[in-house]
Design a protein around this motif. Structure first.
Motif, PDB file in Angstrom:
ATOM      1  N   GLY B 127     -72.817 -22.054-133.242  1.00  0.00           N
ATOM      2  CA  GLY B 127     -72.725 -21.055-133.987  1.00  0.00           C
ATOM      3  C   GLY B 127     -72.137 -19.787-133.625  1.00  0.00           C
ATOM      4  N   TYR B 128     -71.412 -19.005-134.448  1.00  0.00           N
ATOM      5  CA  TYR B 128     -70.692 -17.626-133.781  1.00  0.00           C
ATOM      6  C   TYR B 128     -71.111 -16.599-135.035  1.00  0.00           C
ATOM      7  CZ  TYR B 128     -68.487 -20.678-130.685  1.00  0.00           C
ATOM      8  OH  TYR B 128     -68.401 -21.623-129.545  1.00  0.00           O
ATOM      9  N   VAL B 129     -71.498 -15.317-134.579  1.00  0.00           N
ATOM     10  CA  VAL B 129     -71.678 -14.297-135.270  1.00  0.00           C
ATOM     11  C   VAL B 129     -70.516 -13.458-135.030  1.00  0.00           C
ATOM     12  CG1 VAL B 129     -73.298 -12.336-135.919  1.00  0.00           C
ATOM     13  CG2 VAL B 129     -74.127 -14.461-134.998  1.00  0.00           C
ATOM     14  N   TYR B 130     -69.521 -13.645-135.794  1.00  0.00           N
ATOM     15  CA  TYR B 130     -68.367 -12.591-136.008  1.00  0.00           C
ATOM     16  C   TYR B 130     -68.577 -11.371-136.447  1.00  0.00           C
ATOM     17  CZ  TYR B 130     -63.356 -11.649-136.548  1.00  0.00           C
ATOM     18  OH  TYR B 130     -62.063 -10.947-136.333  1.00  0.00           O
ATOM     19  N   ILE B 131     -68.678 -10.192-135.415  1.00  0.00           N
ATOM     20  CA  ILE B 131     -68.887  -8.986-135.897  1.00  0.00           C
ATOM     21  C   ILE B 131     -67.700  -8.062-135.700  1.00  0.00           C
ATOM     22  CG2 ILE B 131     -70.559  -6.984-135.542  1.00  0.00           C
ATOM     23  CD1 ILE B 131     -72.682  -8.898-134.558  1.00  0.00           C
ATOM     24  N   ARG B 132     -67.426  -7.278-136.555  1.00  0.00           N
ATOM     25  CA  ARG B 132     -66.325  -6.301-136.453  1.00  0.00           C
ATOM     26  C   ARG B 132     -66.174  -5.699-135.187  1.00  0.00           C
ATOM     27  NH1 ARG B 132     -65.935  -1.741-141.059  1.00  0.00           N
ATOM     28  NH2 ARG B 132     -64.167  -1.374-139.756  1.00  0.00           N
ATOM     29  N   GLY B 133     -65.197  -5.252-134.498  1.00  0.00           N
ATOM     30  CA  GLY B 133     -65.368  -4.740-133.281  1.00  0.00           C
ATOM     31  C   GLY B 133     -65.515  -3.115-133.165  1.00  0.00           C
ATOM     32  N   GLU B 134     -65.345  -2.476-134.395  1.00  0.00           N
ATOM     33  CA  GLU B 134     -65.957  -0.935-134.378  1.00  0.00           C
ATOM     34  C   GLU B 134     -67.426  -1.288-134.271  1.00  0.00           C
ATOM     35  OE1 GLU B 134     -64.015  -2.813-136.595  1.00  0.00           O
ATOM     36  OE2 GLU B 134     -62.319  -1.120-136.913  1.00  0.00           O
ATOM     37  N   TYR B 135     -68.187  -2.113-134.589  1.00  0.00           N
ATOM     38  CA  TYR B 135     -69.591  -2.301-134.586  1.00  0.00           C
ATOM     39  C   TYR B 135     -70.113  -2.844-133.120  1.00  0.00           C
ATOM     40  CZ  TYR B 135     -70.628  -2.234-139.656  1.00  0.00           C
ATOM     41  OH  TYR B 135     -70.768  -1.868-140.912  1.00  0.00           O
ATOM     42  N   ARG B 136     -69.376  -2.247-132.052  1.00  0.00           N
ATOM     43  CA  ARG B 136     -69.648  -2.751-130.734  1.00  0.00           C
ATOM     44  C   ARG B 136     -71.314  -2.629-130.667  1.00  0.00           C
ATOM     45  NH1 ARG B 136     -67.208  -3.039-125.670  1.00  0.00           N
ATOM     46  NH2 ARG B 136     -65.383  -3.997-126.705  1.00  0.00           N
ATOM     47  N   TYR B 137     -71.858  -1.665-130.811  1.00  0.00           N
ATOM     48  CA  TYR B 137     -73.158  -1.499-130.390  1.00  0.00           C
ATOM     49  C   TYR B 137     -74.082  -2.246-131.354  1.00  0.00           C
ATOM     50  CZ  TYR B 137     -75.022   0.592-134.757  1.00  0.00           C
ATOM     51  OH  TYR B 137     -75.387   0.622-136.322  1.00  0.00           O
ATOM     52  N   LEU B 138     -73.661  -3.155-132.163  1.00  0.00           N
ATOM     53  CA  LEU B 138     -74.563  -4.296-133.025  1.00  0.00           C
ATOM     54  C   LEU B 138     -74.016  -5.632-132.269  1.00  0.00           C
ATOM     55  CD1 LEU B 138     -73.888  -3.590-136.849  1.00  0.00           C
ATOM     56  CD2 LEU B 138     -75.810  -2.859-135.245  1.00  0.00           C
ATOM     57  N   ILE B 139     -72.828  -5.690-131.597  1.00  0.00           N
ATOM     58  CA  ILE B 139     -72.608  -6.888-130.936  1.00  0.00           C
ATOM     59  C   ILE B 139     -73.391  -6.850-129.577  1.00  0.00           C
ATOM     60  CG2 ILE B 139     -70.854  -7.897-129.667  1.00  0.00           C
ATOM     61  CD1 ILE B 139     -68.704  -6.647-131.296  1.00  0.00           C
ATOM     62  N   ASP B 140     -73.620  -5.694-129.143  1.00  0.00           N
ATOM     63  CA  ASP B 140     -74.947  -5.461-127.742  1.00  0.00           C
ATOM     64  C   ASP B 140     -76.014  -6.078-128.482  1.00  0.00           C
ATOM     65  OD1 ASP B 140     -72.652  -4.793-126.454  1.00  0.00           O
ATOM     66  OD2 ASP B 140     -72.997  -2.523-126.428  1.00  0.00           O
ATOM     67  N   ILE B 141     -76.378  -5.465-129.451  1.00  0.00           N
ATOM     68  CA  ILE B 141     -77.846  -5.794-130.130  1.00  0.00           C
ATOM     69  C   ILE B 141     -77.985  -7.308-130.533  1.00  0.00           C
ATOM     70  CG2 ILE B 141     -79.330  -5.362-132.075  1.00  0.00           C
ATOM     71  CD1 ILE B 141     -78.580  -2.611-132.244  1.00  0.00           C
TER      72      ILE B 141
END
Ligand SMILES: Cc1cc2nc3c(=O)[nH]c(=O)nc-3n(C[C@H](O)[C@H](O)[C@H](O)COP(=O)(O)O)c2cc1C
Ligand code: FES
Lengths: 160, 440
Positions: B127-141
């Motif tokens: 599975g993949y969680v596609y997260i918008r690039g502007e949400y970098r801190y959320l991608i880190d989380i």
């Protein structure tokens, strides 16, 4: 091309994140992370990402123009993004953008002569309930006023 | 972090843990509050039973289109020899919408558990969680949470001895509203430009790498553990008939207390504005109301007050519940300017793949710029309405509709504001920096 150990580790993980033969999927995230380290997407980077993802360079080139966050020219050390989309507009986002533009002496997608700041008027960035919002590099700032922005920009400008 | 005070009228189902004092969203904290038990329950259930519970719950997709989730999961050909995929839509770019952020930031394991249950249903191993690039801190989380889940044995091979394998990764977008549209998102996840695909086939049958794919919004996946915990019926009963459960609702614009609140489906608009949102800013009158992101047809204040926040109620009133991004505009709002800013966004975000959308949004933006600047003609007002109407339903993906619907409704309902601007001196240059900020 060699990158920092952190970025090398990230690349390794990225390439392994997709099924066999699907490394093209790593192209966009790889460009995003590498751009942060290099400051821009350079021709060397395009060739390197193509090599690592095992795709022809044209497949890397073609995404760069599509995605608004990928850029071939370096931005300021602090990239100031002010949202003027509808929820922010209603509570002063546009005035805030003009304020930032005046204060920094630059317009949309321009960089200050000292290379410290660049400015961008951006579309909704998912902070609408805490508007008006500004994102500097990857840090969100909510309920931003002209005064708050001044303090913030001044503190970034000071040599650390 | 929670960015606004909670409200007593909220019904906390998806957000219940994050409001516990000291809750930090780690795997230990999540387990301490009963996390991952519903996945273990799902392992004991058959895929059809799980789909049955989700259908009973009346959960409808929280990304904007409101498609019944149980039915969507049922479309996946589980017997297909191809690998199956789980894809989370965390692109969250619909103006007015900022709720997936709250979920990922504060309770990322809830999303992982939702994905695991979906994976159990269709037999997906990736599975993949596609997260918008502007949400970098959320991608880190999200990445940290995924690493924790691997270490705790909730991801990887033979999860907790169940024989189930599931790998999950966070994937960064790079700035493109269109990549929230499901087929464009899949193109983007495959490393391409985010142009939409022709459908059918739908992602359930041919999604990521042309394989069967469950693609849902962050909030949709995050709702599933509570559905198994409470049972589909009890979950449905939180809402109203045909729209179960709760919805994270983003109050934005002219509220006294804007914020993201978890409200039951069918929550009265009046109560939502006056109690949860603290009323209209400065005690003013509400001029316009958008129920769920800037793609929805705009309602007048008078139309909106008596409605309820659910799919049917909004559809009957000629709008949509959308993504849950409520935009309230008080009586001081310049509706021509609002229409222009909305079109500015769609013109900027049109991916250029199909002509009606690419040319239509650009032309509409020009006309609205002229009208806003006071140099338009009465004919321009009609032209805006006609153009938007002719774009509707004729574009490759619904981005064209998203641009047309708010525009048509604003022109129809606030025509007098367009007319009032016609009398302005025509000397205002169309591209005056005061009229249109420099966005290109
Ligand atoms: C232009 C456009 C943008 C969209 N953006 C998003 C988005 O940011 N997040 C999202 O979940 N769905 C978005 N959608 C809806 C998706 O196409 C899709 O319906 C949804 O992700 C399905 O998940 P759900 O059934 O759980 O809602 C968008 C649709 C369109 C047409
Ligand atoms: S409208 Fe500015 S963050 Fe959403």
């Amino acid at each position: 091309m060699t990158f920092s150990p952190d970025l090398e580790a990230r690349f390794e993980k990225l390439v392994a994140s997709y099924p066999e033969g699907r490394t093209r999927s790593a192209v966009i995230p790889m460009l995003m992370y590498a751009q942060d380290e290099l400051g821009a997407v350079t021709p060397e980077l395009v060739a390197e990402v193509a090599k690592r993802c095992k795709v022809p360079p044209i497949q890397v080139e073609e995404v760069i123009g599509y995605y608004s966050m990928l850029h071939r020219k370096p931005q300021g050390k602090y990239h100031v993004q002010v949202c003027t989309n509808i929820s922010c507009l209603l509570v002063g986002g546009e005035e805030l953008y003009h304020h930032a533009s005046k204060k920094l002496g630059i317009g949309h997608k321009q960089t200050t002569a000292d290379g410290i700041f660049s400015l961008e008027e951006v579309e909704c960035m998912g902070a609408c309930s805490w508007a008006p919002a500004v994102e500097i590099n990857y840090d969100f700032h909510h309920h931003v006023t002209a005064e708050k922005l001044d303090v913030l920009l001044d503190s970034l400008k000071k040599p650390q | 972090m929670l960015f606004n005070e909670p409200h007593p009228l909220e019904t906390r189902v998806l957000t219940k843990r994050m409001h516990e004092p000291g809750y930090n969203g780690t795997v230990e904290a999540y387990e301490r509050y009963g996390g991952y038990k519903q996945f273990l329950k799902a392992v004991e259930m058959t895929p059809d039973d799980i789909i049955g519970e989700v259908k009973t719950s009346n959960l409808r997709g929280r990304g904007g289109a409101g498609f019944p989730t149980g039915m969507k999961w049922g479309f996946v050909p589980r017997q297909s020899p191809k690998p199956k995929y789980i894809v989370v839509n965390g692109d969250e770019s619909e103006p007015g919408t900022c709720k997936d952020r709250v979920l990922i930031e504060n309770d990322p394991h809830l999303l992982i558990e939702g994905c695991l249950i979906a994976a159990r249903v269709v037999g997906a191993e990736r599975g993949y969680v596609y997260i918008r690039g502007e949400y970098r801190y959320l991608i880190d989380i999200m990445e940290r949470a995924i690493d924790e889940a691997y270490r705790a044995g909730w991801l990887g091979k033979n999860i907790k001895g169940t024989g189930i394998n599931f790998d999950l990764r966070a994937h960064s977008g790079a700035g493109a509203y269109e990549c929230g549209e499901e087929s464009a998102l899949l193109e983007s996840l495959e490393g391409k430009r985010g142009n939409p695909r022709i459908r059918p086939p739908f992602p359930a049958v041919a999604g990521l790498y042309a394989s069967p794919t469950v693609l849902n919004n962050v909030e949709t996946f995050a709702a599933v553990p509570s559905i198994l915990e409470m049972g589909g019926k009890a979950w449905a009963d939180l809402g109203i008939e045909k729209a179960g459960g709760t919805k994270l609702t983003c109050l934005t614009g002219h509220f006294n207390k804007p914020g993201v609140y978890e409200l039951t489906l069918g929550f009265p608009v009046e109560k939502m504005i006056n109690e949860v949102g603290g009323g209209v800013r400065g005690g003013r009158k509400m001029k316009a109301f958008i129920p769920g992101g800037s793609s929805c047809p705009v309602l007048t204040g008078d139309e909106a007050w008596p409605l309820n926040m659910d799919y049917d109620s909004m559809a009957k009133a000629g709008s949509m519940l959308g993504s849950g991004g409520v935009i309230l505009m008080d009586e001081t709002t310049d509706m021509v300017k609002a229409a222009l800013r909305i079109m500015h966004f769609y013109a900027h975000e049109s991916c250029g793949w199909c002509i009606p959308c690419r040319e239509g949004t650009a032309w509409l933006k020009k006309l609205l710029t002229r009208l806003d600047a006071g140099s338009g003609s009465a004919r321009d007002i009609d032209l805006v309405g006609d153009l938007a109407k002719n774009m509707l339903g004729r574009t490759f993906c619904p981005l064209g509709d998203a641009a047309a619907l708010p525009t048509m409704s604003i022109v129809k309902k606030f025509r007098h504001e367009f007319e009032a601007k016609l009398s302005r001196p025509v000397s205002v240059p169309v591209t005056s920096p005061d009229q249109l900020v420099s966005l290109g």
